[in-house]
Design a protein around this motif. Sequence first.
Motif, mmCIF file in Angstrom:
data_model
loop_
_atom_site.group_PDB
_atom_site.id
_atom_site.type_symbol
_atom_site.label_atom_id
_atom_site.label_comp_id
_atom_site.label_asym_id
_atom_site.label_seq_id
_atom_site.Cartn_x
_atom_site.Cartn_y
_atom_site.Cartn_z
ATOM 1 N N ALA A 144 0.867 6.556 0.793
ATOM 2 C CA ALA A 144 1.388 5.382 0.088
ATOM 3 C C ALA A 144 0.870 5.357 -1.350
ATOM 4 O O ALA A 144 -0.176 5.926 -1.670
ATOM 5 C CB ALA A 144 0.977 4.104 0.819
ATOM 6 N N TYR A 198 -2.142 0.043 2.930
ATOM 7 C CA TYR A 198 -1.650 0.996 1.933
ATOM 8 C C TYR A 198 -2.801 1.668 1.206
ATOM 9 O O TYR A 198 -2.677 2.813 0.750
ATOM 10 C CB TYR A 198 -0.713 0.294 0.950
ATOM 11 C CG TYR A 198 0.526 -0.246 1.627
ATOM 12 C CD1 TYR A 198 1.608 0.590 1.911
ATOM 13 C CD2 TYR A 198 0.606 -1.578 2.023
ATOM 14 C CE1 TYR A 198 2.733 0.108 2.556
ATOM 15 C CE2 TYR A 198 1.728 -2.071 2.671
ATOM 16 C CZ TYR A 198 2.790 -1.222 2.937
ATOM 17 O OH TYR A 198 3.899 -1.701 3.591
ATOM 18 N N CYS A 223 -0.991 3.508 -4.230
ATOM 19 C CA CYS A 223 -2.029 2.475 -4.277
ATOM 20 C C CYS A 223 -2.817 2.608 -5.572
ATOM 21 O O CYS A 223 -3.509 3.606 -5.784
ATOM 22 C CB CYS A 223 -2.962 2.599 -3.075
ATOM 23 S SG CYS A 223 -4.360 1.455 -3.132
ATOM 24 N N ASP A 258 -3.768 4.492 3.497
ATOM 25 C CA ASP A 258 -2.699 5.469 3.760
ATOM 26 C C ASP A 258 -2.493 6.336 2.527
ATOM 27 O O ASP A 258 -1.903 5.900 1.540
ATOM 28 C CB ASP A 258 -1.413 4.718 4.113
ATOM 29 C CG ASP A 258 -0.260 5.663 4.451
ATOM 30 O OD1 ASP A 258 -0.450 6.897 4.405
ATOM 31 O OD2 ASP A 258 0.843 5.157 4.739
ATOM 32 N N ASP A 280 2.546 -0.032 -3.227
ATOM 33 C CA ASP A 280 3.593 -0.140 -2.213
ATOM 34 C C ASP A 280 3.499 -1.432 -1.408
ATOM 35 O O ASP A 280 4.467 -1.826 -0.755
ATOM 36 C CB ASP A 280 3.525 1.059 -1.253
ATOM 37 C CG ASP A 280 4.221 2.290 -1.823
ATOM 38 O OD1 ASP A 280 4.992 2.134 -2.789
ATOM 39 O OD2 ASP A 280 3.983 3.396 -1.311
ATOM 40 N N ALA A 281 2.364 -2.106 -1.465
ATOM 41 C CA ALA A 281 2.226 -3.350 -0.718
ATOM 42 C C ALA A 281 3.121 -4.460 -1.263
ATOM 43 O O ALA A 281 3.562 -5.337 -0.515
ATOM 44 C CB ALA A 281 0.772 -3.811 -0.732
#
Length: 328
Positions: free
Chosen positions: A126, A120, A128, A123, A138-139
């Motif tokens: 996403a 994430y 973070c 990405d 988002d993790a």
Amino acid sequence: MTPFSYARADDVPGAIALAVATPDAKYLGGGTNLVDLMRETIERPAALVDVTGLSREITVGADGGVVIGAGVTNTALAADRTIRTHYPMLSRAILAGASAQIRNVATVGGNLLQRTRCGYFYDDAARCNKREPGAGCDAIDGFNRIHAILGASPSCVATHPSDMCVALAALDAQVRVAGPDGERTIALVDLHRLPGGSPERDTVLDPGELVVAVELPALPFAAHSTYRKVRDRASYAFALISVAAGIELENGAIKDVRIALGGVAHKPWRAFKAEAALRGQAPSEANVRAAAELELADAAGLRDNGFKIELAKRAIVATLAELSGEQA
């Protein structure tokens, strides 16, 4: 890739001067992590200060300790006779990480300062907090099989990716840094930060500070040490759990022990509680398991990584059983 300037430093003071002269400058070692992040526009330095020609020696002191220059490559360090003989856990940890091609280029200083390999974080679609403070993580509710079980926060559950740093944590390594305000030495266990509310800060380094060397003390147990890495495939994979450990027995009891864990937290995790519980005890499976339980008592799993808690305990037991059996 964002445009940047480039300059090669001739010495440490020159490197610091170049970095201070340009806001948002970064030091460039092997570049195996930094250049990747620049390609992904996660890192956007205005300037790169090349320090690859600095601090490339491994020296042994009169007391038997070792000073490792920050510019030493991972390959050279792992192959060094002194390291292989007196600090085998460090050599084995390095050889367990990355590929031979990457180890040929990656430096000790760069290894210390590499950033998380959380998907994430890489990405940009996403959320973070490490990449963009305040964005969210988002993790936490995403695919988090490789993520932290110790020391995490609502802001970040990423793990530190280094194998080498786990061994250095167990070896009581000291990190020598130089900066605009002079030199200082930081214990490796204090160099990296837990995420708290500001996961974008990986270390306690101040702006412009440069890692110059890593110092290893002469430790009796270090020659009898090892590194165990549990991962999804046999090569070029980050640790689900790793254990760096060394042990010294006397009259059937543990005189001294060091344990550090990788793959469990935002930083290499020194198992101080387990070590304290084991000193003076017999190296039995029951005693080691009890110490591992104590160390992992505060561990918390996410949806996909709860298995890592039991895996970490078993890895500690297996690693110390291997070392104790060799000394029997």
